[in-house]
Design an enzyme around this catalytic site. Structure first.
Site, PDB file in Angstrom:
ATOM      1  N   GLU A  92       0.842  -1.195   0.000  1.00 28.41           N
ATOM      2  CA  GLU A  92       0.000   0.000   0.000  1.00 28.41           C
ATOM      3  C   GLU A  92       0.875   1.242   0.000  1.00 28.41           C
ATOM      4  OE1 GLU A  92      -3.719   2.132   2.363  1.00 28.41           O
ATOM      5  OE2 GLU A  92      -2.802   0.331   3.201  1.00 28.41           O
ATOM      6  N   ASP A 167      -3.286  12.259  -2.577  1.00 28.23           N
ATOM      7  CA  ASP A 167      -3.452  13.713  -2.628  1.00 28.23           C
ATOM      8  C   ASP A 167      -3.974  14.103  -4.008  1.00 28.23           C
ATOM      9  OD1 ASP A 167      -3.113  16.524  -2.666  1.00 28.23           O
ATOM     10  OD2 ASP A 167      -1.465  16.373  -1.235  1.00 28.23           O
ATOM     11  N   ASP A 203     -11.963  10.442  -4.027  1.00 33.53           N
ATOM     12  CA  ASP A 203     -13.247  11.122  -3.891  1.00 33.53           C
ATOM     13  C   ASP A 203     -13.245  12.445  -4.662  1.00 33.53           C
ATOM     14  OD1 ASP A 203     -11.479  12.434  -2.247  1.00 33.53           O
ATOM     15  OD2 ASP A 203     -12.724  12.364  -0.445  1.00 33.53           O
ATOM     16  N   GLU A 245     -15.684   8.782   4.807  1.00 32.32           N
ATOM     17  CA  GLU A 245     -16.257   8.452   3.510  1.00 32.32           C
ATOM     18  C   GLU A 245     -17.765   8.280   3.593  1.00 32.32           C
ATOM     19  OE1 GLU A 245     -15.827   4.940   0.097  1.00 32.32           O
ATOM     20  OE2 GLU A 245     -14.504   4.982   1.841  1.00 32.32           O
TER      21      GLU A 245
END
Length: 265
Positions: A92, A167, A203, A245
């Site tokens: 990750e 980011d 998002d 979220e």
């Protein structure tokens, strides 16, 4: 790890990886690093931000880092030795405060997870959750992810790569700093085993559009989205829904997941 721990907004989170290279050089499996000609330093996509450390995070760093945090080394690693077993491995990039990482590792004990993050508060937070959850299938490298992948991870060795809410660099003039760029994605594909997955989530809709274009343009990858769909997938069960979220979804904000797989050679 409790699934309702709040996470910071995506625009306050940072990538633990260098900026995607802009001038490819070198052979297969290598990734060039862009430089700032004024100082001859690598240009990175993350920004180091100060963060406060709680007593639990400090204690975790002191007590657990020697076992679970690995030093960066410019040589391929024996990951079987680090984990004490042979298992499929997922890396990750930029795990933030580590809530999702810890929850996924707890739910998938058959997988080993390598978390790469540059920010010490996040490292301390994940170490704390490793201790609380008895998670033996997580190791942390506190270093630039490009160098970790280039130097410590063998080509074709990863079962998966996760990049969650990198980011977005939402100002248009900063889009070139976004992590998901063609050269970087092509490099990531070299570290995946055939059939291995690259899972990205964001998002920010315009970043989702860019991700879809860049990943779709990588010859080594294929989209797992259903034919005739818009190219995105429903949130995979593996990726937990965070409190931040969930609140955004209730307010009508979108979240886009993309899962691509490495084609067979």
């Amino acid at each position: 790890m409790a699934s309702d721990v709040p996470m910071p907004p995506a625009d306050e989170m940072t990538d633990a990886a260098a900026a995607a290279p802009s001038d490819p050089v070198g052979g297969a499996g290598e990734v060039p690093v862009a430089t700032d000609s004024r100082h001859q330093r690598p240009v990175r996509s993350f920004v180091l931000r100060a963060g406060r450390m709680g007593t639990g995070q400090i204690r975790a760093l002191e007590e657990l880092a020697p076992r679970f945090r690995l030093p960066y080394q410019a040589q391929l690693q024996d990951w079987d030795a680090h984990f004490g077993r042979q298992a499929p491995r997922v890396l990750e990039i930029g795990f933030g405060m580590g809530q999702a990482t810890a929850q996924i590792a707890a739910a998938r004990p058959e997988l080993d997870f390598i978390g790469v993050e540059v920010h010490e508060p996040g490292v301390g937070s994940l170490l704390k959750m490793i201790g609380e959850g008895g998670l033996g299938n997580v190791r942390i490298v506190q270093h630039d992810a490009v160098e970790v992948l280039r130097d410590m991870v063998a080509p074709g060795s990863l079962a998966g790569l996760h990049i969650y809410f990198p980011d977005p660099w939402h100002k248009k003039r900063h889009h070139k700093r976004r992590l998901i760029q063609p050269d970087f994605v092509a490099f990531l594909a070299t570290r995946l085993a055939p059939g291995g997955w690259l899972h990205c989530a964001t998002d920010w809709q315009d970043y989702a559009v860019q991700m879809l274009e860049v990943l779709g343009g990588c010859p080594a990858l294929e989209n797992t989205a259903a034919p005739g769909s818009d190219g995105y997938v429903p949130r995979p069960e593996m990726r937990p829904l965070t409190r931040f979220e969930a609140r955004g979804l209730r307010l009508g904000h979108g979240v886009w997941d993309l899962v691509f797989r490495r084609k067979a050679d």
